[in-house]
Design a protein around this motif. Sequence first.
Motif, PDB file in Angstrom:
ATOM      1  N   ALA A 169       0.846  -1.201   0.000  1.00 32.96           N
ATOM      2  CA  ALA A 169       0.000   0.000   0.000  1.00 32.96           C
ATOM      3  C   ALA A 169       0.878   1.245   0.000  1.00 32.96           C
ATOM      4  CB  ALA A 169      -0.910   0.001   1.226  1.00 32.96           C
ATOM      5  N   LEU A 170       0.345   2.364  -0.511  1.00 28.32           N
ATOM      6  CA  LEU A 170       1.095   3.616  -0.450  1.00 28.32           C
ATOM      7  C   LEU A 170       1.370   3.953   1.002  1.00 28.32           C
ATOM      8  CD1 LEU A 170      -0.683   5.756  -3.179  1.00 28.32           C
ATOM      9  CD2 LEU A 170       1.559   4.680  -3.298  1.00 28.32           C
ATOM     10  N   ASP A 171       2.619   4.260   1.302  1.00 26.81           N
ATOM     11  CA  ASP A 171       3.013   4.561   2.676  1.00 26.81           C
ATOM     12  C   ASP A 171       2.422   5.906   3.083  1.00 26.81           C
ATOM     13  OD1 ASP A 171       4.393   5.139   5.075  1.00 26.81           O
ATOM     14  OD2 ASP A 171       6.063   3.874   4.425  1.00 26.81           O
ATOM     15  N   PRO A 172       1.625   5.956   4.139  1.00 27.38           N
ATOM     16  CA  PRO A 172       0.960   7.205   4.523  1.00 27.38           C
ATOM     17  C   PRO A 172       1.902   8.282   5.035  1.00 27.38           C
ATOM     18  CG  PRO A 172       0.593   5.519   6.174  1.00 27.38           C
ATOM     19  CD  PRO A 172       1.279   4.851   5.010  1.00 27.38           C
ATOM     20  N   ILE A 173       3.156   7.958   5.268  1.00 23.48           N
ATOM     21  CA  ILE A 173       4.127   8.935   5.756  1.00 23.48           C
ATOM     22  C   ILE A 173       4.528   9.922   4.658  1.00 23.48           C
ATOM     23  CG2 ILE A 173       6.481   9.191   6.635  1.00 23.48           C
ATOM     24  CD1 ILE A 173       4.548   8.098   8.694  1.00 23.48           C
ATOM     25  N   PHE A 174       4.486   9.487   3.395  1.00 21.49           N
ATOM     26  CA  PHE A 174       4.949  10.329   2.300  1.00 21.49           C
ATOM     27  C   PHE A 174       3.988  11.462   1.998  1.00 21.49           C
ATOM     28  CE2 PHE A 174       7.661   6.745   1.748  1.00 21.49           C
ATOM     29  CZ  PHE A 174       8.810   7.274   1.201  1.00 21.49           C
ATOM     30  N   PHE A 175       4.532  12.591   1.609  1.00 20.97           N
ATOM     31  CA  PHE A 175       3.703  13.744   1.262  1.00 20.97           C
ATOM     32  C   PHE A 175       3.107  13.569  -0.129  1.00 20.97           C
ATOM     33  CE2 PHE A 175       6.480  15.754  -1.812  1.00 20.97           C
ATOM     34  CZ  PHE A 175       7.725  15.277  -1.488  1.00 20.97           C
ATOM     35  N   LEU A 176       2.047  14.290  -0.392  1.00 24.12           N
ATOM     36  CA  LEU A 176       1.373  14.202  -1.682  1.00 24.12           C
ATOM     37  C   LEU A 176       1.977  15.131  -2.726  1.00 24.12           C
ATOM     38  CD1 LEU A 176      -2.305  14.097  -0.405  1.00 24.12           C
ATOM     39  CD2 LEU A 176      -0.871  12.182  -1.126  1.00 24.12           C
ATOM     40  N   GLY A 177       2.609  16.199  -2.303  1.00 19.22           N
ATOM     41  CA  GLY A 177       3.201  17.146  -3.235  1.00 19.22           C
ATOM     42  C   GLY A 177       3.536  18.437  -2.519  1.00 19.22           C
ATOM     43  N   TYR A 178       4.157  19.337  -3.235  1.00 18.36           N
ATOM     44  CA  TYR A 178       4.511  20.639  -2.679  1.00 18.36           C
ATOM     45  C   TYR A 178       3.346  21.603  -2.851  1.00 18.36           C
ATOM     46  CZ  TYR A 178       9.284  18.931  -2.576  1.00 18.36           C
ATOM     47  OH  TYR A 178      10.392  18.202  -2.324  1.00 18.36           O
ATOM     48  N   TRP A 179       3.024  22.358  -1.819  1.00 11.75           N
ATOM     49  CA  TRP A 179       1.939  23.317  -1.855  1.00 11.75           C
ATOM     50  C   TRP A 179       2.220  24.391  -2.905  1.00 11.75           C
ATOM     51  CZ3 TRP A 179      -2.763  23.403   0.123  1.00 11.75           C
ATOM     52  CH2 TRP A 179      -3.451  24.603   0.145  1.00 11.75           C
ATOM     53  N   ASN A 180       1.317  24.520  -3.864  1.00 12.47           N
ATOM     54  CA  ASN A 180       1.416  25.528  -4.927  1.00 12.47           C
ATOM     55  C   ASN A 180       2.723  25.452  -5.722  1.00 12.47           C
ATOM     56  OD1 ASN A 180      -1.117  26.648  -4.417  1.00 12.47           O
ATOM     57  ND2 ASN A 180      -0.299  27.983  -2.836  1.00 12.47           N
ATOM     58  N   ASN A 181       3.278  24.268  -5.873  1.00 12.46           N
ATOM     59  CA  ASN A 181       4.523  24.119  -6.625  1.00 12.46           C
ATOM     60  C   ASN A 181       4.564  22.731  -7.260  1.00 12.46           C
ATOM     61  OD1 ASN A 181       7.067  24.237  -7.691  1.00 12.46           O
ATOM     62  ND2 ASN A 181       8.140  24.279  -5.734  1.00 12.46           N
ATOM     63  N   GLU A 182       3.668  22.478  -8.172  1.00  9.91           N
ATOM     64  CA  GLU A 182       3.615  21.168  -8.809  1.00  9.91           C
ATOM     65  C   GLU A 182       4.900  20.843  -9.565  1.00  9.91           C
ATOM     66  OE1 GLU A 182       0.110  20.271 -11.008  1.00  9.91           O
ATOM     67  OE2 GLU A 182      -1.157  21.332  -9.586  1.00  9.91           O
ATOM     68  N   SER A 183       5.586  21.868 -10.101  1.00 10.42           N
ATOM     69  CA  SER A 183       6.810  21.605 -10.854  1.00 10.42           C
ATOM     70  C   SER A 183       7.928  21.093  -9.938  1.00 10.42           C
ATOM     71  CB  SER A 183       7.272  22.865 -11.582  1.00 10.42           C
ATOM     72  OG  SER A 183       7.654  23.863 -10.643  1.00 10.42           O
ATOM     73  N   GLY A 184       7.816  21.308  -8.622  1.00 12.35           N
ATOM     74  CA  GLY A 184       8.831  20.832  -7.693  1.00 12.35           C
ATOM     75  C   GLY A 184       8.683  19.366  -7.352  1.00 12.35           C
ATOM     76  N   ASP A 185       7.524  18.806  -7.641  1.00 13.89           N
ATOM     77  CA  ASP A 185       7.281  17.410  -7.301  1.00 13.89           C
ATOM     78  C   ASP A 185       8.189  16.485  -8.098  1.00 13.89           C
ATOM     79  OD1 ASP A 185       5.333  18.412  -5.715  1.00 13.89           O
ATOM     80  OD2 ASP A 185       3.652  17.628  -6.865  1.00 13.89           O
ATOM     81  N   GLY A 186       8.741  15.495  -7.423  1.00 11.14           N
ATOM     82  CA  GLY A 186       9.475  14.442  -8.103  1.00 11.14           C
ATOM     83  C   GLY A 186      10.950  14.698  -8.349  1.00 11.14           C
ATOM     84  N   ARG A 187      11.451  15.865  -8.024  1.00 16.06           N
ATOM     85  CA  ARG A 187      12.872  16.105  -8.295  1.00 16.06           C
ATOM     86  C   ARG A 187      13.773  15.194  -7.488  1.00 16.06           C
ATOM     87  NH1 ARG A 187      13.539  22.416  -7.921  1.00 16.06           N
ATOM     88  NH2 ARG A 187      11.974  22.053  -6.338  1.00 16.06           N
ATOM     89  N   GLN A 188      13.360  14.843  -6.277  1.00 12.23           N
ATOM     90  CA  GLN A 188      14.165  13.965  -5.449  1.00 12.23           C
ATOM     91  C   GLN A 188      13.608  12.557  -5.387  1.00 12.23           C
ATOM     92  OE1 GLN A 188      17.115  14.717  -4.034  1.00 12.23           O
ATOM     93  NE2 GLN A 188      16.973  16.609  -5.155  1.00 12.23           N
ATOM     94  N   VAL A 189      12.556  12.292  -6.153  1.00  9.49           N
ATOM     95  CA  VAL A 189      11.927  10.975  -6.136  1.00  9.49           C
ATOM     96  C   VAL A 189      12.376  10.195  -7.361  1.00  9.49           C
ATOM     97  CG1 VAL A 189       9.745   9.744  -6.161  1.00  9.49           C
ATOM     98  CG2 VAL A 189       9.941  11.892  -4.897  1.00  9.49           C
ATOM     99  N   GLN A 190      12.872   9.011  -7.129  1.00  8.44           N
ATOM    100  CA  GLN A 190      13.310   8.148  -8.221  1.00  8.44           C
ATOM    101  C   GLN A 190      12.317   7.008  -8.377  1.00  8.44           C
ATOM    102  OE1 GLN A 190      15.993   8.886 -10.092  1.00  8.44           O
ATOM    103  NE2 GLN A 190      16.137  10.738  -8.878  1.00  8.44           N
ATOM    104  N   PRO A 191      12.107   6.523  -9.591  1.00 10.23           N
ATOM    105  CA  PRO A 191      11.190   5.386  -9.766  1.00 10.23           C
ATOM    106  C   PRO A 191      11.733   4.136  -9.090  1.00 10.23           C
ATOM    107  CG  PRO A 191      12.337   5.882 -11.818  1.00 10.23           C
ATOM    108  CD  PRO A 191      12.694   6.972 -10.847  1.00 10.23           C
ATOM    109  N   ALA A 192      10.846   3.345  -8.556  1.00 15.44           N
ATOM    110  CA  ALA A 192      11.245   2.100  -7.896  1.00 15.44           C
ATOM    111  C   ALA A 192      11.816   1.128  -8.910  1.00 15.44           C
ATOM    112  CB  ALA A 192      10.057   1.497  -7.172  1.00 15.44           C
ATOM    113  N   THR A 193      12.915   0.495  -8.567  1.00  9.24           N
ATOM    114  CA  THR A 193      13.525  -0.489  -9.452  1.00  9.24           C
ATOM    115  C   THR A 193      13.341  -1.908  -8.930  1.00  9.24           C
ATOM    116  OG1 THR A 193      15.654  -0.227  -8.353  1.00  9.24           O
ATOM    117  CG2 THR A 193      15.253   1.133 -10.302  1.00  9.24           C
ATOM    118  N   HIS A 194      12.784  -2.040  -7.714  1.00  9.06           N
ATOM    119  CA  HIS A 194      12.631  -3.375  -7.112  1.00  9.06           C
ATOM    120  C   HIS A 194      11.181  -3.598  -6.752  1.00  9.06           C
ATOM    121  CE1 HIS A 194      16.928  -3.574  -6.967  1.00  9.06           C
ATOM    122  NE2 HIS A 194      16.952  -2.479  -6.262  1.00  9.06           N
TER     123      HIS A 194
END
Length: 81
Positions: free
Chosen positions: A56-81
């Motif tokens: 399940a999606l881990d509830p600890i993780f944030f959904l995104g940056y407030w009013n900054n959608e372009s900032g989302d994902g810069r430090q998130v890498q796709p899962a390889t395992h």
Amino acid sequence: MNYIVGNSSQALAGAPGSMGLPYPGHRVAVLDLDGNECPRGTPGDRALHRRDIHGALDPIFFLGYWNNESGDGRQVQPATH
């Protein structure tokens, strides 16, 4: 506060100088530059899996940056395992 790793002298005693151990349910690893899990004691980058140990999606993780959608994902890498 939400924590993913930590230590406790009674329940989760980590090694001196370490960040501690993953709290139950969370998936944490140390990865090398190629995204492979490092053997214990090998330096690398901390990685927190977006899904918990049950898939399940881990509830600890944030959904995104407030009013900054372009900032989302810069430090998130796709899962390889």
